[in-house]
Write an enzyme that holds these catalytic residues in place. Sequence first.
Site, short mmCIF file in Angstrom:
data_model
loop_
_atom_site.label_atom_id
_atom_site.label_comp_id
_atom_site.label_asym_id
_atom_site.label_seq_id
_atom_site.Cartn_x
_atom_site.Cartn_y
_atom_site.Cartn_z
N CYS A 68 -14.79 13.80 7.69
CA CYS A 68 -14.81 13.94 6.20
C CYS A 68 -15.19 15.31 5.89
O CYS A 68 -16.04 16.09 6.76
CB CYS A 68 -15.86 13.12 5.66
SG CYS A 68 -16.12 13.54 3.88
N CYS A 101 -19.81 8.74 2.86
CA CYS A 101 -20.37 9.56 1.78
C CYS A 101 -19.56 8.87 0.42
O CYS A 101 -19.90 9.06 -0.50
CB CYS A 101 -20.32 11.03 1.76
SG CYS A 101 -18.78 11.47 1.54
N CYS A 153 -14.13 8.48 2.74
CA CYS A 153 -14.88 8.46 3.86
C CYS A 153 -16.06 7.31 3.88
O CYS A 153 -16.71 6.87 2.89
CB CYS A 153 -16.06 9.72 3.50
SG CYS A 153 -17.30 10.00 4.64
N VAL A 182 0.90 -1.23 0.00
CA VAL A 182 0.03 0.02 0.09
C VAL A 182 0.65 1.40 0.03
O VAL A 182 0.56 2.47 0.36
CB VAL A 182 -1.00 0.07 1.28
CG1 VAL A 182 -2.07 -1.03 1.03
CG2 VAL A 182 -0.33 -0.24 2.46
N ASP A 183 2.10 1.08 -0.10
CA ASP A 183 3.10 2.21 -0.10
C ASP A 183 3.32 3.10 -1.40
O ASP A 183 3.79 4.16 -1.35
CB ASP A 183 4.38 1.63 0.23
CG ASP A 183 5.04 0.43 -0.47
OD1 ASP A 183 4.80 0.48 -1.95
OD2 ASP A 183 5.47 -0.55 -0.16
N HIS A 215 -4.62 -3.89 -2.47
CA HIS A 215 -5.00 -3.40 -0.98
C HIS A 215 -5.22 -2.11 -0.78
O HIS A 215 -5.29 -1.45 0.14
CB HIS A 215 -3.96 -4.18 -0.09
CG HIS A 215 -4.06 -5.69 0.13
ND1 HIS A 215 -2.95 -6.41 0.72
CD2 HIS A 215 -5.01 -6.52 -0.20
CE1 HIS A 215 -3.41 -7.65 0.55
NE2 HIS A 215 -4.47 -7.68 0.03
N GLY A 247 8.89 -11.26 -2.87
CA GLY A 247 8.87 -10.82 -1.41
C GLY A 247 7.37 -10.76 -0.80
O GLY A 247 7.09 -9.98 -0.08
N SER A 248 6.89 -11.94 -0.89
CA SER A 248 5.63 -12.29 -0.29
C SER A 248 5.66 -13.61 0.22
O SER A 248 6.09 -14.55 -0.21
CB SER A 248 4.30 -12.05 -1.28
OG SER A 248 3.17 -12.64 -0.54
N SER A 249 5.29 -13.74 1.69
CA SER A 249 5.10 -14.89 2.22
C SER A 249 3.70 -15.51 1.75
O SER A 249 3.55 -16.97 2.10
CB SER A 249 5.35 -14.66 3.74
OG SER A 249 4.02 -14.15 4.18
#
Length: 274
Positions: free
Chosen positions: A179, A131, A128, A104-105, A120, A219-221
């Site tokens: 919001c 809304c 929000c 998510v970076d 992700h 790079g994923s387990s």
Amino acid sequence: MTAHEDGLAAVARLLDGGGVVVLSGAGLSTESGIPDYRGPDGVRRRAPMTYQEFVAGEPARRRYWARSHAGRGVIAGARPNAGHLAVARLRAAGRVSAVITQNVDGLHRAAGTPDAVELHGGLDRVVCLDCGARSPRAALDARLAALNPAFRDAGSRINPDGDVELPDALVESFAVAPCADCGGVLKPDVVFFGESVPKPRVELCYRLVDEGRSLLVLGSSLAVMSGLRFVRHAAKTGKPVAIVTRGTTRGDELATVRLDRPLGETLTALAATA
């Protein structure tokens, strides 16, 4: 050849054939200073905030936003590392047909892969819950800074989701911004643990895997089903699966190539053969 060299050659052959779909995880961003949830032993370092906790009440949301605000500088200041840049080179060269990331970076985008599918979501956006309005995280950062002028980062180490541990007293005094459009509850535009990835996004990822010739996990387990399902799908349909990461993964038995090496130097070597 050593076992590593043989594995590296096998991954290079997959890339030479083109149509490689990359599935990246937190291990790709550790060289940018962002830790992953699990070490090479596969043990989770800490329990992340869950969706159920976040929506349950104001105390949990205050804790999340205080910690996230404290750690924001590290996440916002992170830069793509050699691994991200190598993936972008492979994508530009046509050897990689698509990039799906569990991270998510935003570092794939920053490295030059603007069409990376962020499974992700991204920490650089907020949504929000009332809304549905989406807005840049930078705008929220400015509002939080104005609401908490005396706030000082007293946190310790940064966590994978961009927050840090803070003293309870500092958390309790933190003011959360609503919001700007409707006064509702703001949430980072990411999929929390316990929350489902939007169905259209999942379907897009399946389609990309179906259209590709092979799957390369970086790079994923593969500890969570959101990523593992694509490995299982690729293997079920007879596509080669290569996994390059440190430590073991839940998908190792499905891999046709398994390589335990640092991501930056390995991907740089692979991109150099383009």
